[in-house]
Design a protein around this motif. Sequence first.
Motif, mmCIF file in Angstrom:
data_model
loop_
_atom_site.group_PDB
_atom_site.id
_atom_site.type_symbol
_atom_site.label_atom_id
_atom_site.label_comp_id
_atom_site.label_asym_id
_atom_site.label_seq_id
_atom_site.Cartn_x
_atom_site.Cartn_y
_atom_site.Cartn_z
ATOM 1 N N VAL A 199 1.018 -1.218 0.089
ATOM 2 C CA VAL A 199 0.120 0.039 -0.076
ATOM 3 C C VAL A 199 0.749 1.219 -0.121
ATOM 4 N N MET A 200 1.964 1.310 0.911
ATOM 5 C CA MET A 200 2.888 2.394 0.871
ATOM 6 C C MET A 200 3.616 2.598 -0.381
ATOM 7 N N MET A 201 3.972 1.509 -0.847
ATOM 8 C CA MET A 201 4.746 1.629 -2.235
ATOM 9 C C MET A 201 4.010 2.208 -3.176
ATOM 10 N N ASN A 202 2.675 1.678 -3.295
ATOM 11 C CA ASN A 202 1.768 2.127 -4.391
ATOM 12 C C ASN A 202 1.590 3.763 -4.229
ATOM 13 N N ASP A 203 1.196 4.195 -3.022
ATOM 14 C CA ASP A 203 1.324 5.610 -2.726
ATOM 15 C C ASP A 203 2.847 6.473 -3.396
ATOM 16 N N ILE A 204 3.877 5.993 -3.038
ATOM 17 C CA ILE A 204 4.968 6.589 -3.369
ATOM 18 C C ILE A 204 5.346 6.141 -4.932
ATOM 19 N N TYR A 205 5.015 5.178 -5.745
ATOM 20 C CA TYR A 205 5.225 4.983 -6.967
ATOM 21 C C TYR A 205 4.431 6.114 -7.666
ATOM 22 N N HIS A 206 3.166 6.037 -7.240
ATOM 23 C CA HIS A 206 2.385 7.190 -8.173
ATOM 24 C C HIS A 206 2.650 8.628 -7.996
ATOM 25 N N ALA A 207 3.003 8.867 -6.651
ATOM 26 C CA ALA A 207 3.404 10.098 -6.520
ATOM 27 C C ALA A 207 4.906 10.449 -7.466
ATOM 28 N N ALA A 208 5.739 9.582 -7.474
ATOM 29 C CA ALA A 208 6.970 9.722 -8.426
ATOM 30 C C ALA A 208 6.494 9.668 -9.728
ATOM 31 N N ALA A 209 5.538 8.724 -10.083
ATOM 32 C CA ALA A 209 5.144 9.004 -11.444
ATOM 33 C C ALA A 209 4.542 10.197 -11.829
ATOM 34 N N ASP A 210 3.695 10.705 -11.180
ATOM 35 C CA ASP A 210 3.092 12.078 -11.408
ATOM 36 C C ASP A 210 4.106 13.085 -11.248
ATOM 37 N N ARG A 211 5.053 13.049 -10.421
ATOM 38 C CA ARG A 211 6.165 14.202 -10.475
ATOM 39 C C ARG A 211 7.176 14.019 -11.840
ATOM 40 N N THR A 212 7.264 12.476 -12.434
ATOM 41 C CA THR A 212 8.108 12.605 -13.426
ATOM 42 C C THR A 212 7.284 12.831 -14.640
ATOM 43 N N PHE A 213 6.123 12.798 -14.615
ATOM 44 C CA PHE A 213 5.323 13.292 -15.926
ATOM 45 C C PHE A 213 5.280 14.691 -15.791
ATOM 46 N N ARG A 243 7.661 16.755 -14.618
ATOM 47 C CA ARG A 243 9.128 17.308 -14.886
ATOM 48 C C ARG A 243 9.353 16.761 -16.365
ATOM 49 N N TYR A 244 9.091 15.618 -16.410
ATOM 50 C CA TYR A 244 9.871 15.354 -17.989
ATOM 51 C C TYR A 244 8.790 14.915 -19.062
ATOM 52 N N GLY A 245 7.609 15.222 -18.547
ATOM 53 C CA GLY A 245 6.594 14.728 -19.663
ATOM 54 C C GLY A 245 6.356 13.392 -20.017
ATOM 55 N N MET A 246 6.864 12.466 -19.131
ATOM 56 C CA MET A 246 6.879 11.022 -19.690
ATOM 57 C C MET A 246 6.702 10.201 -18.485
ATOM 58 N N ARG A 247 6.249 8.750 -18.343
ATOM 59 C CA ARG A 247 6.266 7.840 -17.403
ATOM 60 C C ARG A 247 7.470 7.033 -17.629
ATOM 61 N N LEU A 248 7.706 6.612 -18.799
ATOM 62 C CA LEU A 248 8.929 5.882 -19.104
ATOM 63 C C LEU A 248 8.907 4.502 -18.192
ATOM 64 N N LEU A 249 8.268 3.667 -18.304
ATOM 65 C CA LEU A 249 7.876 2.464 -17.620
ATOM 66 C C LEU A 249 8.878 1.362 -18.313
ATOM 67 N N THR A 250 9.736 1.781 -18.975
ATOM 68 C CA THR A 250 10.709 0.703 -19.429
ATOM 69 C C THR A 250 11.905 0.243 -19.083
ATOM 70 N N ALA A 251 12.319 0.608 -17.643
ATOM 71 C CA ALA A 251 13.459 0.072 -17.213
ATOM 72 C C ALA A 251 13.267 -1.665 -16.961
ATOM 73 N N GLY A 256 11.118 -2.606 -14.073
ATOM 74 C CA GLY A 256 9.884 -2.063 -14.165
ATOM 75 C C GLY A 256 9.857 -0.619 -13.366
ATOM 76 N N GLY A 257 11.115 -0.058 -13.030
ATOM 77 C CA GLY A 257 11.199 0.936 -12.386
ATOM 78 C C GLY A 257 11.156 2.288 -13.331
ATOM 79 N N LEU A 258 10.869 3.298 -12.535
ATOM 80 C CA LEU A 258 10.881 4.676 -13.489
ATOM 81 C C LEU A 258 12.250 5.171 -14.061
ATOM 82 N N ALA A 259 12.272 5.452 -15.038
ATOM 83 C CA ALA A 259 13.772 5.799 -15.423
ATOM 84 C C ALA A 259 13.643 7.077 -16.311
ATOM 85 N N PRO A 260 13.276 8.172 -15.936
ATOM 86 C CA PRO A 260 13.424 9.375 -16.775
ATOM 87 C C PRO A 260 14.951 9.827 -16.945
#
Length: 424
Positions: free
Chosen positions: A184-198, A200-208, A211-215
């Motif tokens: 549950v905690m990780m889901n919160d943090i992941y989505h906060a990071a994905a929103d911030r990545t979007f 800041r960088y205009g992309m989610r880039l789920l390609t690492a 499965g980690g974010l890799a802007p």
Amino acid sequence: SITSLTALEILDSRGWPTIKTTCTLADGTRASASIPSGRSTGAAEACELRDGDPARYRGKGCRQAVANVNTTLHEALRTTAFASQQELDQALIALDGSPNKQRLGANALLSVSIAFARAIAAQQKRPLHEYFSYLIREQAYQPTRFPRLTINLFSGGRHAGKQVAIQDVLIVPSAARSIDESLVMMNDIYHAAADRTFARYGMRLLTADEGGLAPPFEDSEAMLQAAVAAIESAGWQPGRDVHLALDIAASHFYRDGRYLLDDRRLSPLEMIDHLSDWCRRYPIVSLEDGLAEDDWQHWPLLQQALGEKILILGDDLLCTNPERIRRAIDSRACNGLLLKVNQIGTLSEAAAARSLAKAAGWQVTISVRSGETEDNWAADLAVGWAADQFKNGSITQSERLAKYNRLLEIEAQRPLPIVDWPLV
Ligand code: PGA
Ligand code: ZN
């Protein structure tokens, strides 16, 4: 006893070949196991046998490993009544006969070792984690606790096209009291990071790979800042509720005695200072492969600088290899083992690596690989072998979720305490 072993070439989470083996016992019990594959591999790992035919999967085919199971291992092992996992694994090691399992392939051997374990567990009508527990405790089938999760948030290094030097920034949900709460905690943090990545960088880039974010971070430290910001946006307090674990994977940017960290060229002592500075400024509780796998000379200095406060984990340094672990214990090079079963090639050897580390008072993180399959045996292993931490990648890809979901299933059947770590 084993009546048949049959193997199949399948594809891993990166689309490269790997091996799945089915083991059938005399009473008809049948079970299968699939084997993962690393990308940022240690030089001392057991040999993963690949066909080398450039016309097929760029040489990475596993038909020879499959054939070794279907012929050599099937012929040699069928009808022998193995009294234990150790006996089977000893037979596998002897049949291979090479020091690093290059003859039959560590991938072939491990697929048999784990398929056999699963078949015996099924025959005994026990969940796999109980069988694994029995392997290390002798007689005691009951697991006693769950590992603390270290969950991939951001990726760099070889897992993300090397946009920054360091490989993983992992989230440690320290305040969670269960696997369920951790996710549950990780889901919160992941989505906060994905929103911030979007934003800041205009992309989610789920390609690492995991499965980690890799802007396109400016540098490695920007990953740490972004992780702390994501934890805060999710409403958790860094350093109290949530900590960070890093896999520096330094072997992969070490050239001619220097660490090529982003645009810097650091001597080993400068690298240790740099890592110490990060550990002062960020809520880091674990540092994996902070130095290169052959920089044995400087690991004890890193351990002296930081080992009192945080976990100094050896992955490439140790390769789950009892000889290298012994050397690291004797030279006080680190205080934790990152255990990946396919780095050594049989369950029994991995169990020996684990007990060596435990006897030295180390912690053990059980880890999957960056190239995984939908098989979930690693989750049972982390529970059965009472891992202190479990490193399984992000929460975004099914080869990872196969293991997280298995942990949820085990927890639903048998709620157990989760390892208190770090001591907050
Ligand atoms: P690998 O990476 O599976 O690509 O080796 C994982 C790690 O370095 O921990
Ligand atoms: Zn690593």
